[in-house]
Design a protein around this motif. Structure first.
Motif, PDB file in Angstrom:
ATOM      1  N   ALA A   2     107.115  21.904  19.656  1.00  0.00           N
ATOM      2  CA  ALA A   2     107.661  21.557  18.344  1.00  0.00           C
ATOM      3  C   ALA A   2     108.936  20.731  18.465  1.00  0.00           C
ATOM      4  O   ALA A   2     109.258  19.938  17.582  1.00  0.00           O
ATOM      5  CB  ALA A   2     107.914  22.814  17.524  1.00  0.00           C
ATOM      6  N   SER A   3     109.650  20.885  19.559  1.00  0.00           N
ATOM      7  CA  SER A   3     110.905  20.160  19.743  1.00  0.00           C
ATOM      8  C   SER A   3     110.699  18.731  20.256  1.00  0.00           C
ATOM      9  O   SER A   3     111.658  17.972  20.364  1.00  0.00           O
ATOM     10  CB  SER A   3     111.808  20.923  20.704  1.00  0.00           C
ATOM     11  OG  SER A   3     111.195  21.009  21.983  1.00  0.00           O
ATOM     12  N   MET A   4     109.453  18.361  20.562  1.00  0.00           N
ATOM     13  CA  MET A   4     109.190  17.022  21.082  1.00  0.00           C
ATOM     14  C   MET A   4     109.463  15.971  20.004  1.00  0.00           C
ATOM     15  O   MET A   4     108.965  16.078  18.888  1.00  0.00           O
ATOM     16  CB  MET A   4     107.747  16.903  21.563  1.00  0.00           C
ATOM     17  CG  MET A   4     107.460  15.566  22.219  1.00  0.00           C
ATOM     18  SD  MET A   4     105.755  15.411  22.784  1.00  0.00           S
ATOM     19  CE  MET A   4     104.957  14.898  21.276  1.00  0.00           C
ATOM     20  N   ASP A   5     110.240  14.973  20.355  1.00  0.00           N
ATOM     21  CA  ASP A   5     110.570  13.891  19.432  1.00  0.00           C
ATOM     22  C   ASP A   5     109.569  12.760  19.619  1.00  0.00           C
ATOM     23  O   ASP A   5     109.472  12.191  20.708  1.00  0.00           O
ATOM     24  CB  ASP A   5     111.990  13.390  19.714  1.00  0.00           C
ATOM     25  CG  ASP A   5     112.434  12.287  18.769  1.00  0.00           C
ATOM     26  OD1 ASP A   5     111.633  11.846  17.919  1.00  0.00           O
ATOM     27  OD2 ASP A   5     113.603  11.878  18.888  1.00  0.00           O
TER      28      ASP A   5
ATOM     29  N   LYS B  21     103.500   2.462  32.987  1.00  0.00           N
ATOM     30  CA  LYS B  21     104.741   2.880  33.638  1.00  0.00           C
ATOM     31  C   LYS B  21     105.182   4.281  33.186  1.00  0.00           C
ATOM     32  O   LYS B  21     106.040   4.890  33.815  1.00  0.00           O
ATOM     33  CB  LYS B  21     105.855   1.863  33.399  1.00  0.00           C
ATOM     34  CG  LYS B  21     106.286   1.722  31.960  1.00  0.00           C
ATOM     35  CD  LYS B  21     107.340   0.643  31.805  1.00  0.00           C
ATOM     36  CE  LYS B  21     107.777   0.533  30.344  1.00  0.00           C
ATOM     37  NZ  LYS B  21     108.709  -0.542  30.141  1.00  0.00           N
ATOM     38  N   LYS B  22     104.584   4.807  32.118  1.00  0.00           N
ATOM     39  CA  LYS B  22     104.910   6.147  31.629  1.00  0.00           C
ATOM     40  C   LYS B  22     103.779   7.142  31.875  1.00  0.00           C
ATOM     41  O   LYS B  22     103.827   8.277  31.392  1.00  0.00           O
ATOM     42  CB  LYS B  22     105.230   6.106  30.138  1.00  0.00           C
ATOM     43  CG  LYS B  22     106.500   5.332  29.822  1.00  0.00           C
ATOM     44  CD  LYS B  22     106.823   5.411  28.349  1.00  0.00           C
ATOM     45  CE  LYS B  22     108.112   4.693  28.028  1.00  0.00           C
ATOM     46  NZ  LYS B  22     108.445   4.802  26.599  1.00  0.00           N
ATOM     47  N   LEU B  23     102.783   6.747  32.652  1.00  0.00           N
ATOM     48  CA  LEU B  23     101.624   7.615  32.868  1.00  0.00           C
ATOM     49  C   LEU B  23     102.012   8.921  33.559  1.00  0.00           C
ATOM     50  O   LEU B  23     101.497   9.989  33.225  1.00  0.00           O
ATOM     51  CB  LEU B  23     100.553   6.869  33.664  1.00  0.00           C
ATOM     52  CG  LEU B  23      99.144   7.427  33.594  1.00  0.00           C
ATOM     53  CD1 LEU B  23      98.659   7.598  32.169  1.00  0.00           C
ATOM     54  CD2 LEU B  23      98.190   6.540  34.367  1.00  0.00           C
ATOM     55  N   LYS B  24     102.931   8.866  34.499  1.00  0.00           N
ATOM     56  CA  LYS B  24     103.364  10.086  35.189  1.00  0.00           C
ATOM     57  C   LYS B  24     104.043  11.043  34.203  1.00  0.00           C
ATOM     58  O   LYS B  24     103.758  12.243  34.190  1.00  0.00           O
ATOM     59  CB  LYS B  24     104.306   9.742  36.340  1.00  0.00           C
ATOM     60  CG  LYS B  24     104.696  10.923  37.176  1.00  0.00           C
ATOM     61  CD  LYS B  24     105.543  10.508  38.369  1.00  0.00           C
ATOM     62  CE  LYS B  24     105.936  11.712  39.202  1.00  0.00           C
ATOM     63  NZ  LYS B  24     106.762  11.337  40.362  1.00  0.00           N
ATOM     64  N   ALA B  25     104.919  10.524  33.353  1.00  0.00           N
ATOM     65  CA  ALA B  25     105.586  11.359  32.346  1.00  0.00           C
ATOM     66  C   ALA B  25     104.569  11.914  31.356  1.00  0.00           C
ATOM     67  O   ALA B  25     104.663  13.072  30.930  1.00  0.00           O
ATOM     68  CB  ALA B  25     106.659  10.555  31.614  1.00  0.00           C
ATOM     69  N   TYR B  26     103.583  11.089  30.992  1.00  0.00           N
ATOM     70  CA  TYR B  26     102.540  11.550  30.082  1.00  0.00           C
ATOM     71  C   TYR B  26     101.751  12.696  30.726  1.00  0.00           C
ATOM     72  O   TYR B  26     101.461  13.703  30.073  1.00  0.00           O
ATOM     73  CB  TYR B  26     101.600  10.409  29.695  1.00  0.00           C
ATOM     74  CG  TYR B  26     100.506  10.868  28.775  1.00  0.00           C
ATOM     75  CD1 TYR B  26     100.723  10.947  27.404  1.00  0.00           C
ATOM     76  CD2 TYR B  26      99.269  11.274  29.268  1.00  0.00           C
ATOM     77  CE1 TYR B  26      99.734  11.414  26.547  1.00  0.00           C
ATOM     78  CE2 TYR B  26      98.276  11.737  28.417  1.00  0.00           C
ATOM     79  CZ  TYR B  26      98.519  11.805  27.067  1.00  0.00           C
ATOM     80  OH  TYR B  26      97.546  12.280  26.230  1.00  0.00           O
TER      81      TYR B  26
ATOM     82  N   GLN C  32     102.755  14.814  32.928  1.00  0.00           N
ATOM     83  CA  GLN C  32     103.593  16.024  32.942  1.00  0.00           C
ATOM     84  C   GLN C  32     103.571  16.699  31.571  1.00  0.00           C
ATOM     85  O   GLN C  32     103.443  17.919  31.469  1.00  0.00           O
ATOM     86  CB  GLN C  32     105.024  15.677  33.346  1.00  0.00           C
ATOM     87  CG  GLN C  32     105.148  15.293  34.803  1.00  0.00           C
ATOM     88  CD  GLN C  32     106.536  14.775  35.163  1.00  0.00           C
ATOM     89  OE1 GLN C  32     107.293  14.310  34.311  1.00  0.00           O
ATOM     90  NE2 GLN C  32     106.857  14.837  36.439  1.00  0.00           N
ATOM     91  N   LEU C  33     103.683  15.893  30.511  1.00  0.00           N
ATOM     92  CA  LEU C  33     103.618  16.434  29.157  1.00  0.00           C
ATOM     93  C   LEU C  33     102.250  17.065  28.903  1.00  0.00           C
ATOM     94  O   LEU C  33     102.142  18.146  28.325  1.00  0.00           O
ATOM     95  CB  LEU C  33     103.893  15.333  28.130  1.00  0.00           C
ATOM     96  CG  LEU C  33     103.716  15.722  26.661  1.00  0.00           C
ATOM     97  CD1 LEU C  33     104.697  16.818  26.257  1.00  0.00           C
ATOM     98  CD2 LEU C  33     103.879  14.497  25.774  1.00  0.00           C
ATOM     99  N   SER C  34     101.192  16.416  29.360  1.00  0.00           N
ATOM    100  CA  SER C  34      99.829  16.918  29.172  1.00  0.00           C
ATOM    101  C   SER C  34      99.609  18.246  29.884  1.00  0.00           C
ATOM    102  O   SER C  34      98.965  19.146  29.341  1.00  0.00           O
ATOM    103  CB  SER C  34      98.815  15.893  29.676  1.00  0.00           C
ATOM    104  OG  SER C  34      98.870  14.747  28.875  1.00  0.00           O
TER     105      SER C  34
END
Length: 118
Positions: A93-96, A14-19, A21-23
């Motif tokens: 660097a700001s990624m939590d 369910k988070k593959l789309k967000a992943y 985008q991050l990639s």
């Protein structure tokens, strides 16, 4: 001599789309600093094994999939230099880790020297 960083992660489907985008963002940053290639692939034919497998290595949970990736560099020295810059880049660097679209604790990562080119 070419050098490769390889990694695999477990990503909730369910988070593959967000992943993704991050990639894309991460890949752009690595390439800006000089990486030759940045690739990520989602599992399509990856089954749990009896002793070892990609799913077992990341302790895959129901509703997750495996992502396999690599970043290619001209050399180990270039990789070390580029990774230092990437890790200091404020865009990453700001990624939590607590809000990342994957469990960073189950990420498997390492650097590899060239062995065979066929």
């Amino acid at each position: 001599m070419p050098y490769v960083d390889g990694f695999i992660v477990a990503v909730p489907k369910k988070k593959l789309k967000a992943y993704a985008q991050l990639s894309k963002k991460a890949g752009k940053i690595w390439r800006e600093y000089g990486a030759l290639d940045y690739r990520e692939w989602v599992a399509d034919d990856v089954k749990p094994g009896k002793l070892t497998s990609f799913p077992q290595s990341v302790k895959l949970k129901p509703g997750e999939t495996v992502v396999f990736a690599w970043i290619t560099y001209k050399s180990r020295a270039q990789r070390d230099k580029i990774n230092g810059k990437v890790m200091a880049d404020p865009r990453l660097a700001s990624m939590d880790p607590k809000t990342a679209p994957f469990d960073v604790k189950r990420m498997i990562y390492g650097g590899f020297a060239s062995l065979v080119k066929a």
